[in-house]
Enzyme design. Sequence first.
Site, short mmCIF file in Angstrom:
data_model
loop_
_atom_site.label_atom_id
_atom_site.label_comp_id
_atom_site.label_asym_id
_atom_site.label_seq_id
_atom_site.Cartn_x
_atom_site.Cartn_y
_atom_site.Cartn_z
N GLU A 40 0.68 -1.33 0.25
CA GLU A 40 0.04 0.02 0.19
C GLU A 40 0.80 1.24 -0.09
OE1 GLU A 40 -2.86 1.76 -0.84
OE2 GLU A 40 -3.95 -0.02 0.02
N GLU A 43 -0.14 7.22 0.91
CA GLU A 43 0.21 7.66 2.28
C GLU A 43 -1.03 8.20 3.00
OE1 GLU A 43 4.25 8.29 0.20
OE2 GLU A 43 1.96 8.97 -0.12
N SER A 102 7.65 5.91 5.68
CA SER A 102 7.71 7.48 5.08
C SER A 102 8.58 8.28 6.14
CB SER A 102 6.13 7.80 5.05
OG SER A 102 5.70 6.83 3.98
N CYS A 116 2.79 5.33 5.31
CA CYS A 116 2.03 4.47 4.26
C CYS A 116 1.88 2.86 4.67
CB CYS A 116 3.30 4.41 3.07
SG CYS A 116 4.77 3.38 3.34
N SER A 393 12.85 5.58 0.07
CA SER A 393 12.32 6.94 0.82
C SER A 393 13.58 8.06 0.88
CB SER A 393 11.77 6.49 2.36
OG SER A 393 10.63 5.73 2.12
N HIS A 413 8.74 8.91 -1.63
CA HIS A 413 8.59 7.74 -1.38
C HIS A 413 7.98 6.73 -2.36
CE1 HIS A 413 9.12 8.95 2.92
NE2 HIS A 413 8.30 9.80 2.60
#
Length: 522
Positions: A40, A43, A102, A116, A393, A413
Amino acid sequence: MVNTEIPNNHTLSPSSLSGPPLLTIIREATIDLDSTNSFEGPEKLLEVWFSASPQSLPKASAPGGLKMVPSEVWKDMLDLVNCKVLSVVESEEVDAYLLSESSMFVFPHKLILKTCGTTTLLSGLPKILEIAALEAKFPHALADAAQGQATAAAPYRVFYSRKNFLFPDRQRGPHRSWRDEVKSLDRLFIGGSAYMIGKMNGEHWYLYLTEPNTMLTPPATPEREQSVKVLDLPGSKLTAEGCSMEDGGQDETLELLMTDLDPGNAKQFYLDHASAVAEGKYFEQAYNARRDAQKHLGSINDLDEDGLQERNKVNNDRKLCDDSFDIFSNTSEDGSPFASSDDELTFPQELTTEGHALGTVVSESSGLSAVYPAARYPDARIDAYLFTPCGFSANGVIPSPVTGDSTHYFTVHVTPEPHCSYASFETNVPASQTGRETADVIQQVVGIFQPGRFSVTLFEAKDPAEDDVGLAKKKGSKLEAIKGYRRVDRIVHDLEGYELVFKYYERYDWEGGAPRLGEVGF
């Protein structure tokens, strides 16, 4: 002044040795990190303001506001969110925390937390309010156990936003749906407003924000009369709606949310690819440095002890490559290709495994470090991390080259896996400070990833001197032309104290089909 003291359990990165800001790396937090299951990408983004600007902190608060809070206290809060601190870039105006999921930015007057995956960001919000009360000494309400009321500082404003999830069924806590998230926020604050921006059956973005001088819910007995009323804010610094107009009235945030990344562009965020790039550059630079040293110092084997010492001094002083790419930064090597006694070159271990060293490589080779180039921002620092087997990141701390008394940020990210590829770019560097139009910054970032589709949000404080057309609306009209993309959607919102432009684009040659919604309803 920038803090130059390094805790004993921190390791100083070579990239931070020259000037502010300061980077420290939390080694123990980087052990066994793996992005394999981080599907996923989109964010959750939370901003909590406790005053309109650093200059208008309440008189009762700690002199440095939130920046006075010890890092260990923030780490305890992040445990509730389910993420860890990897490293920190510290400066006078902002501390930038690179997280396992993140980023977090701590200013004297506000905190920005972006996470995230399946993190539970809103679960950390009550703790943030408590920390602001007990550690930063912001005006607060007393705890009331009978009503279930914890000690909490009354924020100035709160903003929460996110893109529609790709895998909402995997979310936890209050993040299983937008409706649940709004309920969670409404339990804390009075008068919050929730929005869904974009097409219900297409790409869209959620936003929750409170009015200036936010009231806590339920109202608790204040510690003192002014605790939950209007904060002591200098009127000359505010717009009619009470929004900060510091730094020349340029309170703006640009966010790009990109999906369906071009596979060729996405591969540069894989560890194997980055390590291969690093290896090629490393040996190329080592060869060039060796040849240069031999040319100026004669045959290395003929050097006596004094000559060896002089050679090492030359190597330490010489820049082994141009300013655009330094493969030796963020590694354990001393930057010299003559590292061993038998004159054999060893490829650094850091450039074969996940971490900050390869993060630096990717930041440079992908072009991300050139968005705010060192030539214009000489004191800027980028803190980047590359994950196993892929994922990236980075935080950037960007001191203003104009005034020198304000510091901005950007954060990037990347989740490059083809079935869920995603990248985000966010910055509050004012467009006027860059000397470029906002559309030019977008074009440069989009060129790095070549997404099949992406959304843009431009969030900007209103200036009372602006007419009804509004600055954000004027800027929005300049975002129409992004080379290689067609604009599908454009929405402008007039919010209290802010103007918001939302746009959605698709690449002309993209054949990915209908948007992948993930969420059904809201």
